[in-house]
Design a protein around this motif. Structure first.
Motif, PDB file in Angstrom:
ATOM      1  N   GLN A  58     -19.566  12.238 -17.311  1.00  5.47           N
ATOM      2  CA  GLN A  58     -17.965  11.800 -16.625  1.00  5.47           C
ATOM      3  C   GLN A  58     -17.030  12.369 -16.964  1.00  5.47           C
ATOM      4  O   GLN A  58     -15.777  12.614 -16.356  1.00  5.47           O
ATOM      5  CB  GLN A  58     -18.062  10.200 -16.818  1.00  5.47           C
ATOM      6  N   GLU A  59     -16.677  12.834 -18.086  1.00  7.42           N
ATOM      7  CA  GLU A  59     -15.757  13.539 -18.731  1.00  7.42           C
ATOM      8  C   GLU A  59     -15.358  14.738 -18.164  1.00  7.42           C
ATOM      9  O   GLU A  59     -14.365  15.188 -17.959  1.00  7.42           O
ATOM     10  CB  GLU A  59     -15.701  13.987 -20.432  1.00  7.42           C
ATOM     11  N   ALA A  60     -16.379  15.499 -17.831  1.00  2.53           N
ATOM     12  CA  ALA A  60     -16.547  16.855 -17.097  1.00  2.53           C
ATOM     13  C   ALA A  60     -15.925  16.432 -15.589  1.00  2.53           C
ATOM     14  O   ALA A  60     -15.024  17.245 -15.014  1.00  2.53           O
ATOM     15  CB  ALA A  60     -17.773  17.681 -16.871  1.00  2.53           C
ATOM     16  N   PHE A  61     -16.489  15.529 -14.921  1.00  3.51           N
ATOM     17  CA  PHE A  61     -16.113  15.036 -13.513  1.00  3.51           C
ATOM     18  C   PHE A  61     -14.541  14.867 -13.379  1.00  3.51           C
ATOM     19  O   PHE A  61     -13.786  15.274 -12.707  1.00  3.51           O
ATOM     20  CB  PHE A  61     -16.855  13.985 -13.008  1.00  3.51           C
ATOM     21  N   ASP A  62     -14.276  14.217 -14.735  1.00  2.00           N
ATOM     22  CA  ASP A  62     -12.825  13.542 -14.891  1.00  2.00           C
ATOM     23  C   ASP A  62     -11.744  14.671 -14.794  1.00  2.00           C
ATOM     24  O   ASP A  62     -10.975  14.833 -14.213  1.00  2.00           O
ATOM     25  CB  ASP A  62     -12.519  12.595 -15.945  1.00  2.00           C
TER      26      ASP A  62
END
Length: 353
Positions: A58-62
């Motif tokens: 999710q950190e990469a997507f964010d």
């Protein structure tokens, strides 16, 4: 009057995902294989989708979507707070200091405008606003209005100062529009963000601007389908194998509206002020940089088959697939000479060169 905006529905490019059927992973080190994950957001006036195949988080997507949103905030023609809006308000008055992002994209846009002899021109803003194709109130401007706007078009009257990082428009009422290059730049930047998270296998699709990162998790290339311009969404003409490359398609079917039985599409001729009339129905550009493919797809579509092919063949880093109204496919020189593996997926179409 009716209007269609199929960019949001990914009308031009169909991504053909061929995933490995089985993946075995050792769990003795507690590192089990993670399934691919995808996320979509509405940005840049279209549906943006990122799919990560090797260690999604999710950190990469964010971070990737935040980068895209930041670029939109700086470069949107329709936002009164964007840096492009500031430049346009100061047209004919004073230079405007901008971020390195905006300065870089304007600089790239002007270089491609010069390369294409104005077939791609970022000063098309006055015409884009007047027609509003893809906007809330598309209309056909009068000839008098178009005649008054055409003198405002001219990339040669945009001035950059690298030392102060400023952009200036020479004449009052000139307007920059980076809509033909900003999505490509955003795709390139999103890929850099994903790379910083250690991601090597992903697809970034910004409303049909497709960028592939690395290869599929089994080591094979991505298979990307080029949309049939005459078919419903999902029908493709050919499939091209790509490895860490981008593919961008332009044509009259992405955004258009109809009035009095006449269809007007969104790619505008900066000489006549009307939608481009050409001998091709779509052009797909393949290369290593999405910003370049994005701008060139507009330029080449505007130039038509002969001049467009000459332009592509003069640039070592890009190739192109042209489709005309007779279901004929034309390939650029390097493509035809075997630079890419491809297959025709619709037997109504054939390669003619």
């Amino acid at each position: 009057m009716k209007q269609t905006n199929n960019a949001i529905q990914f009308f031009f490019i169909v991504i053909v995902f061929v995933l490995i059927s089985t993946i075995s992973c050792s769990k003795t080190n507690s590192e089990a294989y993670r399934e691919p994950q995808a996320r979509s957001e509405l940005l840049l006036g279209t549906s943006c989708r990122i799919t990560i195949y090797d260690n999604p988080s999710q950190e990469a997507f964010d971070a990737a979507f935040a980068r895209i949103a930041d670029i939109e905030a700086r470069m949107s023609l329709h936002s009164i707070t964007s840096e492009i809006a500031e430049i346009n308000r100061a047209a004919g008055i004073a230079p405007v200091a901008v971020s390195s992002d905006t300065f870089n994209v304007v600089q790239k846009a002007l270089a491609i405008a010069k390369l294409s002899q104005g077939a791609f021109d970022p000063t098309v803003g006055p015409l884009v606003i007047a027609w509003d194709i893809g906007g809330d109130a598309p209309r056909r401007p009068s000839q008098t209005e178009i005649d008054a706007l055409l003198p405002l078009i001219g990339y040669e009257r945009v001035f950059l100062d690298e030392k102060s990082q400023t952009v200036a428009l020479q004449d009052e009422n000139m307007k920059l529009d980076l809509g033909g290059i900003a999505k490509g730049y955003a795709a390139d930047e999103a890929a850099k963000v994903l790379t910083s998270f250690g991601i090597k296998s992903a697809i970034i699709n910004l409303g049909g601007n497709v960028l592939t990162m690395g290869k599929k998790v089994d080591g094979s290339p991505w298979r990307i389908g080029i949309q049939n311009p005459f078919a419903e969404r999902g029908g493709h003409v050919m499939i091209v194998n790509l490895d860490a490359q981008t593919l961008v398609t332009s044509g009259p079917y992405e955004r258009y509206f109809e009035i009095d039985g006449i269809v007007y599409h969104h790619i505008l001729n900066t000489t006549t002020g009307y939608p481009v009339q050409t001998d091709i129905t779509s052009v797909s550009i393949i290369g290593d940089e999405s910003f370049l493919a994005d701008a060139l797809s507009t330029a080449v579509y505007s130039l038509g088959l002969e001049k467009g092919m000459d332009l592509i063949n003069s640039i070592d880093s890009v190739d192109a697939v042209f489709i005309d109204a007779k279901n004929q496919i034309y390939l650029s020189k390097n493509f035809a000479n075997g630079s890419y593996t491809y297959s025709i997926s619709d037997n109504k179409f054939s390669v003619v060169n």
